[in-house]
Design an enzyme around this catalytic site. Structure first.
Site, PDB file in Angstrom:
ATOM      1  N   SER A  32       0.837  -1.212   0.000  1.00  0.00           N
ATOM      2  CA  SER A  32       0.000   0.000   0.000  1.00  0.00           C
ATOM      3  C   SER A  32       0.864   1.252   0.000  1.00  0.00           C
ATOM      4  O   SER A  32       0.603   2.211  -0.737  1.00  0.00           O
ATOM      5  CB  SER A  32      -0.890   0.014   1.248  1.00  0.00           C
ATOM      6  OG  SER A  32      -1.809  -1.030   1.203  1.00  0.00           O
ATOM      7  N   ASP A 335      -6.770  -8.429   4.375  1.00  0.00           N
ATOM      8  CA  ASP A 335      -6.026  -9.284   3.442  1.00  0.00           C
ATOM      9  C   ASP A 335      -5.458 -10.540   4.118  1.00  0.00           C
ATOM     10  O   ASP A 335      -4.872 -11.390   3.441  1.00  0.00           O
ATOM     11  CB  ASP A 335      -4.858  -8.493   2.829  1.00  0.00           C
ATOM     12  CG  ASP A 335      -5.353  -7.403   1.881  1.00  0.00           C
ATOM     13  OD1 ASP A 335      -6.457  -7.544   1.320  1.00  0.00           O
ATOM     14  OD2 ASP A 335      -4.634  -6.396   1.709  1.00  0.00           O
TER      15      ASP A 335
HETATM   16  C1  S3P Z   1      -5.601  -1.539  -0.075  1.00  0.00           C
HETATM   17  C2  S3P Z   1      -6.844  -1.608   0.495  1.00  0.00           C
HETATM   18  C3  S3P Z   1      -7.585  -2.874   0.685  1.00  0.00           C
HETATM   19  C4  S3P Z   1      -6.686  -4.093   0.521  1.00  0.00           C
HETATM   20  C5  S3P Z   1      -5.747  -3.961  -0.640  1.00  0.00           C
HETATM   21  C6  S3P Z   1      -4.871  -2.733  -0.514  1.00  0.00           C
HETATM   22  C7  S3P Z   1      -4.960  -0.211  -0.206  1.00  0.00           C
HETATM   23  O1  S3P Z   1      -8.600  -2.944  -0.297  1.00  0.00           O
HETATM   24  O2  S3P Z   1      -7.453  -5.262   0.393  1.00  0.00           O
HETATM   25  O3  S3P Z   1      -4.917  -5.116  -0.709  1.00  0.00           O
HETATM   26  O4  S3P Z   1      -3.739  -0.144  -0.467  1.00  0.00           O
HETATM   27  O5  S3P Z   1      -5.659   0.806  -0.056  1.00  0.00           O
HETATM   28  P1  S3P Z   1     -10.073  -2.338  -0.020  1.00  0.00           P
HETATM   29  O6  S3P Z   1      -9.918  -0.910   0.199  1.00  0.00           O
HETATM   30  O7  S3P Z   1     -10.852  -2.614  -1.266  1.00  0.00           O
HETATM   31  O8  S3P Z   1     -10.587  -3.103   1.164  1.00  0.00           O
END
Ligand code: S3P
Length: 455
Positions: A32, A335
């Site tokens: 992220s 996740d």
């Molecule tokens: C992420 C947010 C999550 C996560 C993804 C990365 C991010 O998704 O599952 O692997 O970097 O903002 P969602 O916002 O759809 O839950």
């Protein structure tokens, strides 16, 4: 540019039962934070330097897109990434479709960025990404003035016509999603006035931390405390922002560390240390849940890296007990459920999870796909509308030895979770394709080997 070295093989692979995991490892940088470093660096005027960037396929999709829109992004000989940005408002019209590969984060966050620029972009992706819902970002970004032509069901391929000036909105998130929140905040960067996101259930806050770090005028008001995670958050960003280049150190990804944490907990005799793991409270739910199940996880040398809390984790084999997981923790470990299900399959007694509807729209439907995968490995498991119920083996290895390989459906976290299950099984676990692991964790198999699992 030098391409990132990695050792992940594509195609089928058998993960054999392992002896104890021992040693010290570092997992790659947080996915992220890596995406956001590239996006914000490519918008700041001047040179941003990033060390510890995750060199996985998903982040490379973001880098390629930002290059196509004018950013200069290179990797130097020492492995540091150097980014020269175009300035907020300065994104250029990409000449070809933006290929997002498998990456939902690249897609949704870039849709936000582009929405408030006067450019048009087509988004394409692989079979997994092309099934995922984009309506959740199309809706608020349309309110801001962007125009979309999407495939049926609000899916990729889609065409986005951005607008400038965009209209600032106040948007209450109907689904707990850091991607949707971030898309709106990134659109707000180049929107005159104040764009407001109301977040009833807190999700990962890397965008807020990093936007502030890059000098954006962003405030967070917390309305009322709830579930120990803080209550409704009101996030306001003032456009049109000017971002200042930064030097960023990306901490290790807790979502990647998760596979090694669970592996060490369930393989008898294991004792490992994972250095430099990001422990932002909006990401650390798995550690709390595993501790509640009896997992011995010690945080050593707590410190701050790149504005994020970080520690080294010592993890030892532990007798785990099943629990009922409070749905309030879901956003802080969204996740990590696939690998939690593996831990639960080895625990004593029953683990009950609920509130996991979002898992059905990740890289795969992670409830059905993990239920089928763990059944193939011999676990006792049932699926509900929004969760899984798992009766564990009380520490006995899973049967394993599945003749039909586990179908990973282009989902890296299914492949890695079932690799971990194979380590704690009698017959090992075969998966159909380890290629997707390279989207987030190209060194996964090499690190497993380094802990002695192939001995
Ligand atoms: C992420 C947010 C999550 C996560 C993804 C990365 C991010 O998704 O599952 O692997 O970097 O903002 P969602 O916002 O759809 O839950």
């Amino acid at each position: 540019m030098t391409s990132a070295p990695h050792s992940t093989r594509s195609g089928p692979h058998h993960f054999a039962p392992a002896g104890p995991l021992r040693g010290t490892i570092r997992v790659p940088g947080d996915k992220s934070i890596s995406h956001r470093s590239i996006m914000l660096g490519a918008l700041a005027v001047g040179e941003t330097r990033v060390s510890g960037l995750l060199e996985g396929e998903d982040v490379m999709s973001t880098a390629a897109a930002m290059r196509a829109m004018g950013g200069t992004i290179t990797r130097d000989a020492g492995g540091e990434w150097v980014i020269n940005g175009v300035g907020v408002g300065g994104l250029l019209q990409p000449q070809t479709a933006l290929d997002m590969g498998n990456s939902g984060t690249s897609t949704r966050l870039l849709m936000g960025l582009i929405a408030s620029h006067p450019i048009t972009a087509s988004f394409i992706g692989d079979a997994s990404l092309s099934k995922r819902p984009m309506g959740r970002v199309i809706e608020p970004l349309s309110q801001m003035g962007a125009d979309f032509t999407a495939s049926p069901g609000g899916r990729l391929p889609l065409m986005l016509r951005g607008t400038s000036p965009a209209v600032p909105i106040t948007y209450r998130l109907p689904v707990a999603s850091a991607q949707v929140k971030s898309a709106i905040l990134l659109a707000g960067l180049n929107t005159p006035g104040i764009t407001t996101v109301i977040e009833p259930i807190p999700t990962r806050d890397h965008s807020e931390r990093m936007l502030k770090g890059f000098g954006a005028d962003l405030t967070v008001e917390v309305e009322a405390a709830k579930n120990g995670m803080g209550g409704t958050r009101i996030i306001r960003i003032r456009g049109e922002a000017e971002l200042k280049p930064q030097t960023i150190v990306v901490p290790g990804d807790p979502s990647s560390a998760a596979f090694f944490i669970v592996a060490a907990l369930i393989v008898p005799g294991s004792d490992i240390t994972i250095e430099n793991v990001g422990l932002n409270p909006t990401r650390a739910g798995l550690i709390e849940v595993l501790r509640a199940m009896g997992g011995q996880i010690d945080e050593l040398n707590p410190r701050e890296v790149g504005g994020e809390p970080v520690a080294d984790l010592r993890v030892r084999h532990s007798a785990l007990t099943g629990i009922t997981v409070d749905p309030a923790v879901v956003p802080s470990m969204v996740d990590e459920f696939p690998v939690l299900f593996v831990a639960a399959a080895l625990a004593k007694g029953r683990t009950v999870t609920s509130g996991l509807d979002e898992l059905r729209v990740k890289e795969s439907d992670r409830l059905t796909v993990m239920r089928v995968a763990l059944e193939l490995a011999g676990a006792r498991i049932s699926e509900t509308e929004d969760g899984l119920i798992i009766d564990g083996t009380d520490g006995e290895p899973l049967p394993g030895g599945n003749a039909q390989p586990v179908a990973t459906h282009l989902d890296h976290r299914i492949a890695m979770s079932m690799a971990v299950a194979g380590l704690a099984s009698h017959g090992g676990v075969s998966v159909d394709d380890t290629g997707p692991i390279a989207t987030s964790f190209p060194t996964f198999e090499a690190l497993l080997d380094s802990l002695g699992t192939t001995a």
